[in-house]
Design an enzyme around this catalytic site. Structure first.
Site, PDB file in Angstrom:
ATOM      1  CG  ASP A 104      82.952  43.021 137.249  1.00 58.71           C
ATOM      2  OD1 ASP A 104      83.011  43.237 136.027  1.00 58.71           O
ATOM      3  OD2 ASP A 104      83.150  43.916 138.098  1.00 58.71           O
ATOM      4  CB  THR A 106      80.408  38.396 131.691  1.00 59.66           C
ATOM      5  OG1 THR A 106      80.962  39.348 130.782  1.00 59.66           O
ATOM      6  CG2 THR A 106      79.938  37.171 130.935  1.00 59.66           C
ATOM      7  CG  ASP A 128      90.716  44.301 134.024  1.00 52.14           C
ATOM      8  OD1 ASP A 128      91.703  44.821 133.479  1.00 52.14           O
ATOM      9  OD2 ASP A 128      89.544  44.624 133.750  1.00 52.14           O
TER      10      ASP A 128
END
EC number: 2.7.1.11
Length: 322
Positions: A104, A106, A128
């Protein structure tokens, strides 16, 4: 349209990132583009760690874990002046398109650059599995298999000694690694951020399992819930009088040779990313949803919470206790 394309990996590394790097590079070359590798994530732009991909051994890296071009967390990139500097440096080199691979953080960084005129395509690379609008992220399958192998081995020794094991897995604020590893291994008790249990509640369930004649009990828990895993296990042992051990699977989940699934997923996503760049598209995130490679606006992805699997957590907890 400039023919120079930047490629970077950012945030926590994930098995399969190298496959993405390799196929992004090869796809770019096949389409007549000039790919550049940016080392160490967004910080590599500011540090000017940018090299032509033709000078890098991009072939043969798909089978290795981690990321061959490095990765880092770079919180300074949230500052607009740092983003502006990144745009300036990329423009100096002539890079007008950028493919980012990560989680997220990135995606948020890529979205900011997209708003500032850099053409950005994002690939989900994180163990994740916490990116919205994709069923699987690059690295999740490998990490899941690492956890399953670990728990399977713990089960063997737990059965021998009639023990309870409390196993903590990664996932940040997403429960998928814990949920699906519990499904795959038959963990009797599953604790996630949507199903938090006290030591007393867990102890009661442990006693019930041993009363049914089970030789062992596995408690799988996602990270960022317990203040102290060892103390939690010690409390269960105190309350149940059953030998209880704890294990934090840790960073082994990030490493290892990527599974065939992760390599192929990364390759397909990379090929789709280059197809979009060749069409002069920007601000898009690649996903694997309902068995197909799809695209969504990055803005939509970063503004939506992680999908919910609460009902499945409760169902698995109920089923695995039988």
């Amino acid at each position: 349209m400039s023919k120079k394309i930047g490629i970077l990996t950012s945030g926590g590394d994930a098995p399969g990132m190298n496959s993405a790097i390799s196929f992004l590079t090869k796809s770019a070359l096949s389409l007549g583009f000039e790919p550049y590798l940016i080392f160490d994530g967004y910080s590599g732009i500011i540090a000017r760690k940018i090299l032509p991909a033709k000078n890098f051994p991009y072939n043969g890296i798909s089978s290795f874990g981690g990321t061959a071009i490095g990765s880092s967390r770079f919180p300074e990139f949230k500052k607009e002046e740092v983003q502006n500097k990144a745009v300036e440096i990329l423009s100096e080199i002539g890079i007008s398109s950028l493919v980012v691979v990560g989680g997220d953080g990135t995606y948020n960084g890529g979205y900011k650059l997209h708003l500032k005129g850099i053409k950005v395509i994002a690939l989900p690379g994180t163990i994740d599995n916490d990116i919205q609008f994709t069923d699987y992220t690059i690295g999740f399958d490998t990490a899941l298999n690492t956890i399953v192998e670990t728990i399977d081995k713990l089960r063997d020794t737990a059965n021998s000694h009639r023990r309870c094991f409390v196993v903590e897995v990664m996932g940040r604020h997403c429960q998928d690694l814990a949920l699906y590893s519990a499904m795959a291994t038959g963990s009797e008790i599953l604790i996630t951020n949507t199903n938090i249990l006290s030591p007393e509640e867990v102890s009661q369930k442990v006693l019930e399992q041993f009363a049914k004649g089970k030789p062992s009990v596995i408690v799988t828990i996602t990270e960022n819930i317990l203040p102290n895993l060892k103390e939690f296990a010690a409390k269960i042992e105190e309350l149940t009088k059953i030998s209880t051990r704890s294990l934090e699977v840790g960073h082994t989940q990030r490493g290892g040779r990527p599974s065939a699934f992760d390599r192929i997923l990364a390759a397909k996503m990379a090929m789709k990313a280059m197809e979009l760049i060749n069409q002069d598209k920007s601000g898009l995130a690649i996903s694997y949803l309902d068995g197909k490679i799809q695209t969504f606006d990055i803005a939509k992805v970063v503004s939506n919470p992680v999908r919910k699997t609460n009902d499945l957590v409760l169902e698995i907890n109920k089923i695995n206790q039988n």
